[in-house]
Scaffold this active site. Structure first.
Site, PDB file in Angstrom:
ATOM      1  N   GLN A 219      -3.604  21.579  25.736  1.00 46.55           N
ATOM      2  CA  GLN A 219      -4.627  20.987  24.871  1.00 46.55           C
ATOM      3  C   GLN A 219      -4.223  20.938  23.399  1.00 46.55           C
ATOM      4  O   GLN A 219      -4.922  20.326  22.600  1.00 46.55           O
ATOM      5  CB  GLN A 219      -5.938  21.782  24.990  1.00 46.55           C
ATOM      6  N   PHE A 250     -10.702  22.801  29.810  1.00 48.64           N
ATOM      7  CA  PHE A 250     -11.868  23.641  29.528  1.00 48.64           C
ATOM      8  C   PHE A 250     -11.596  24.749  28.519  1.00 48.64           C
ATOM      9  O   PHE A 250     -12.294  25.758  28.495  1.00 48.64           O
ATOM     10  CB  PHE A 250     -12.420  24.259  30.820  1.00 48.64           C
ATOM     11  N   GLU A 254      -5.792  25.581  25.636  1.00 52.96           N
ATOM     12  CA  GLU A 254      -5.733  25.464  24.177  1.00 52.96           C
ATOM     13  C   GLU A 254      -4.648  26.375  23.610  1.00 52.96           C
ATOM     14  O   GLU A 254      -3.901  25.994  22.714  1.00 52.96           O
ATOM     15  CB  GLU A 254      -7.091  25.801  23.557  1.00 52.96           C
ATOM     16  N   ARG A 332     -18.432  32.072  16.587  1.00 57.45           N
ATOM     17  CA  ARG A 332     -19.306  31.015  17.115  1.00 57.45           C
ATOM     18  C   ARG A 332     -20.441  31.600  17.946  1.00 57.45           C
ATOM     19  O   ARG A 332     -21.554  31.056  17.953  1.00 57.45           O
ATOM     20  CB  ARG A 332     -18.501  30.001  17.926  1.00 57.45           C
ATOM     21  N   ARG A 364     -14.921  26.378  27.385  1.00 54.43           N
ATOM     22  CA  ARG A 364     -15.945  25.389  27.062  1.00 54.43           C
ATOM     23  C   ARG A 364     -17.213  26.045  26.492  1.00 54.43           C
ATOM     24  O   ARG A 364     -17.906  26.804  27.157  1.00 54.43           O
ATOM     25  CB  ARG A 364     -16.285  24.623  28.341  1.00 54.43           C
ATOM     26  N   PHE A 366     -16.942  28.020  23.745  1.00 58.44           N
ATOM     27  CA  PHE A 366     -16.225  28.808  22.737  1.00 58.44           C
ATOM     28  C   PHE A 366     -17.093  29.892  22.097  1.00 58.44           C
ATOM     29  O   PHE A 366     -17.185  30.019  20.894  1.00 58.44           O
ATOM     30  CB  PHE A 366     -15.704  27.848  21.665  1.00 58.44           C
ATOM     31  N   THR A 468     -14.919  25.758  13.631  1.00 61.97           N
ATOM     32  CA  THR A 468     -15.380  26.692  12.610  1.00 61.97           C
ATOM     33  C   THR A 468     -14.233  27.177  11.739  1.00 61.97           C
ATOM     34  O   THR A 468     -14.461  27.757  10.682  1.00 61.97           O
ATOM     35  CB  THR A 468     -16.097  27.892  13.260  1.00 61.97           C
ATOM     36  N   GLU A 739     -18.912  20.024  25.156  1.00 58.44           N
ATOM     37  CA  GLU A 739     -19.369  21.400  25.386  1.00 58.44           C
ATOM     38  C   GLU A 739     -20.879  21.558  25.502  1.00 58.44           C
ATOM     39  O   GLU A 739     -21.348  22.353  26.331  1.00 58.44           O
ATOM     40  CB  GLU A 739     -18.843  22.298  24.267  1.00 58.44           C
TER      41      GLU A 739
END
Length: 787
Positions: A219, A250, A254, A332, A364, A366, A468, A739
């Site tokens: 990702q 998902f 990442e 988050r 997904r 986060f 963020t 998300e």
């Protein structure tokens, strides 16, 4: 070549349903994934040798039996890494290969940690050989759970605090003390395995001068490029990472895809031969991170209507052995500890706990889903204590609608919520579904049903859109127009099945006024668009769509100026129509304009760039505007439980979701359905379990239960909110959809909780934990009956 002035309008622009660009290839099996790419001659296959303890030190290491195994070409340890032996994405605290053969040492931090790497002529030979290593350990006590980490003080950094007093200047404890009523509680929330259809896989192809070309299921190609370059002691320009598509991500690719890519790259670098590593499903689950599991404590002060006066929330997250993205994820979770609710006086404290388990990572939502489950539990439990419909308590606490001026719009992190449409969405959904009447009917039916109990819940979602980490809110694009008028575009976003490529292609076609079949979107590559951000944070269409729009605007301006000069008219007289251009009184076919521009030596290529505006965040002060806007939605779920077995079933789901002005309604509805089902799996059946030695036992489909086709609700009604419109200037006023829908599944957990409460005639709150497995449902049934 002139074109008719009344040519057909452009087909398949934005705001219309369009099938996924690879849909037919997916169904026919013709879609090429990283593992499907043709394998070059001389390809080596890799496999990791894994640790068999959760915590300790290597005291002896014999890899000679591995080298002697049939088909083995190379065995690599930390000694063979020419650069930095680390694949950590942020803190650089994630050792790539833990074992040093030369020093006969290495620290082990979790069961399944990669120690060394085998390269062999076949995948099976590499995997068999990896098991032959002789490793001795000095074991040390392992910290495995949230409770153990809290007791041991094992954490990353100090607890992070976010707080805001109420209008009278009272902090949260004071407001709670002064409220008419008080209540406290705890909710435990399990983690989740990504279980993408395509596992972690990468292939590295060596080139001239030590360069590498890596095909990766990833990702974040730009981050992978840098990590591989650091590992090998190369500059970034020597490494190209390419991603055409993923079979699901998902968030699990990442950062976690970097380890597999680094392994293939190291083998290719050390042997000069192409190399590939595809993790076995069991090894994939054991060695890669999950959604963080949380324990959340809360205490609230409120009045007789359920309106909160003050609340204190403590979030405890199991992060695993290394930091990975845990700081941003836990941040988050704090940002979403309010969900849709104005909290007048609030304090949120977050503990990021270090444990001897695999390092947890992006998933997904986060962290947002865990934060929301905490506040939704508080709302539900307050309503139960007051004898009110939980929806009434939720409504009493909603943020003010736009421009209301009621003073109830400031988040715990001091951002003003300017676009809150949740009250209108909830009212619309409740009316469409007959929520109040159904709630009464279900309660009446439960009274005469001794074994099967039903429940219903309506829960809302407010989800912040943007990374963020502010600098990640940027995207680039590259658009070429070829001499025949066809268009090729490239951007930094990756396609993992979510429909990003088709949406961005629709944007390009619409901006240029072309039919969609004239536009081709190509594999994401770091040598085409550099320094891109991960496809994450639901921002793929927002950012890459705007970057492509910027590139198209540059091309149109260039072509407009050329057309005005060439046909001797004012630029204002040049108008782009559907597949043609009006120049003064003439109408020119698109391809005729492009041919003329090419012959006149006009550049037909442009880059585009986008940086999300308005966002800023002061982490030390815990205040700012971390999100550009919010996405909203709501779901009503009806569920049933068997009080004898604990089995459960989702009977009906109704969803109303705000995606602004949808770029592609078909894709968006698919994302909503998939997100809800995945969220339901997290909260009902997907249970991760480590034994006392730190070994993950739920590491295969035989022991880890994702939702199956039969788990889909019998009735699933989904609708995009017709009034949706983004107040901010996003691409065609759309809103992110990747998300936010996952958190609609919180309604399923509360519907099950409502059904459990019915087993005890609604006398005692169930305290149902997530995931709500049959075992947990049975335990909750016993609690409410004993009460």
């Amino acid at each position: 070549m002139d074109a008719p002035d009344h040519a057909p309008p452009v087909r398949d622009g934005v705001h219309v349903p369009r099938r996924h660009d690879s849909a037919e290839k997916h169904v026919a099996g013709r879609a090429i994934y990283a593992d499907d790419a043709p394998e070059p001659p001389g390809l080596l296959h890799g496999a990791f040798g894994l640790a068999t303890i959760a915590h300790g030190r290597i005291t002896a290491l014999d890899l000679d039996p591995v080298r002697a195994a049939p088909g083995v070409v190379a065995v690599l340890s930390a000694d063979d890494v020419p650069g930095e032996n680390d694949t950590g994405p942020v803190a650089r605290d994630e050792v790539f290969l833990a074992a040093s053969e030369a020093a006969q040492s290495g620290d082990v931090h979790f069961h399944g940690q990669p120690l060394f790497l085998v390269a062999a002529e076949s995948r099976e030979a590499a995997r068999r050989a990896a098991r032959l290593a002789q490793v001795s350990y000095a074991e040390e006590p392992a910290v495995l759970s949230i409770a153990q980490a809290m007791e041991a003080g094992s954490r990353f950094g100090t607890p992070y605090r976010m707080a805001r007093p109420d209008a009278e200047g009272r902090d949260a404890p004071q407001a709670i003390e002064g409220a008419p009523m008080r209540l406290s509680g705890r909710v435990e929330i399990g983690g989740q395995e990504h279980f993408y259809l395509e596992g972690q896989v990468a292939m590295a192809l060596p080139g001239e001068d030590g360069d590498l070309h890596i095909l990766s299921s990833n990702q974040h190609p730009s981050e992978c490029q840098l990590i591989v370059a650091h590992l090998l002691g190369l500059s970034a320009h020597a490494v190209t990472v390419e991603v055409r598509r993923m079979g699901g991500g998902f968030g699990g690719k990442e950062t976690q895809g970097n380890q597999t890519a680094a392994a293939a790259a190291l083998i290719a670098h050390c042997t000069g031969r192409p190399a590939k590593l595809r993790l076995d499903r069991d090894d994939d689950i054991v060695t890669t991170g999950k959604r963080h599991d949380f324990v959340i404590d809360w205490e609230a002060g409120f009045d007789a209507t359920g309106r909160i006066h003050g609340i204190c929330v403590t979030q405890m997250a199991r992060c695993g052995w290394s930091l990975d993205l845990s700081n941003a994820i836990c941040d988050r979770a704090m940002f979403h500890a309010d969900n849709c609710y104005y909290l007048p006086a609030v304090e949120i404290v977050s503990h990021r706990l270090r444990t001897n388990t695999v390092s947890n990572t992006a998933f997904r939502g986060f962290g947002g889903p865990q934060g929301m489950v905490g506040i939704e539990r508080a709302m539900d439990e307050i309503a139960f204590a007051l004898g009110l419909d939980p929806l009434a308590v939720r409504r009493a606490n909603f943020y003010d609608p736009p421009d209301a001026g009621g003073g109830r719009s400031t988040t715990p992190y001091h951002m003003e919520v300017e676009d809150c449409v949740i009250a209108e969405i909830v009212d619309d959904l409740a009316a469409r579904t007959g929520y109040e009447a159904r709630r009464g009917e279900i309660r009446a039916a439960n009274a005469s049903s001794p074994v099967i109990k039903r429940g219903i819940a309506l829960t809302p979602v407010k989800f912040g859109i943007s990374f963020t980490t502010s600098f990640l809110n940027q995207a680039g694009a590259l658009v070429h127009i070829y001499r025949d008028g066809s268009v090729m575009l490239n951007h930094g976003g990756t396609e993992m099945g979510q429909g990003l490529f088709i949406k961005v292609a629709q944007v390009a076609a619409s901006e240029l006024g072309l039919d969609l079949d004239r536009v081709k979107i190509t594999a994401t590559r770091t040598d085409k668009v550099p320094n891109t951000s991960a496809t994450a944070a639901s921002s793929g269409s927002d950012m890459n769509g705007m970057a492509v729009r910027d590139a198209c605007a540059k091309l149109k301006a260039r072509l407009r100026g050329f057309a005005a000069r060439h046909w001797k008219v004012a630029e204002a007289e040049v108008e782009f129509l559907a597949n043609r251009v009006r120049v003064g009184r003439k109408t020119i076919a698109w391809e005729a304009l492009i041919e003329a521009a090419y012959l006149a030596r006009v550049s037909l290529s442009a880059t585009g760039f986008y940086a999300t505006p308005k966002i800023h965040w002061d982490r030390d002060a815990a205040r700012g505007r971390p999100f550009y806007y919010f996405a909203y939605g709501a779901a009503v779920t009806e569920a049933a439980i068997d009080t004898l077995t604990g089995e459960s079933r989702i009977l009906r789901v109704d969803i109303l979701h705000d995606v602004g002005r949808s770029l592609n309604p078909a894709v968006d509805l698919g994302q909503i359905e998939g997100g809800f089902v995945q969220g339901t799996g997290w909260l009902t059946s997907e249970e991760l379990w480590w034994d006392d030695t730190g070994r993950l036992r739920t590491h295969a489909p035989s022991t880890y239960k994702i939702p199956a086709c039969s788990d889909r609700p019998r009735v699933l009604n989904m609708a995009l909110w017709e009034k949706g419109m983004n107040r901010e200037l996003t691409i065609r006023r759309s809103k992110a959809v990747g998300e936010p829908p996952l958190m609609l599944a919180i309604s399923a957990l509360h519907a099950l909780s409502d059904a459990v409460a019915a087993a005890g005639d609604y006398r005692r709150y169930p305290g149902l934990e997530a995931p709500a497995t049959p075992e947990r449902i049975l335990a909750a049934v016993e609690r409410v009956r004993d009460g």
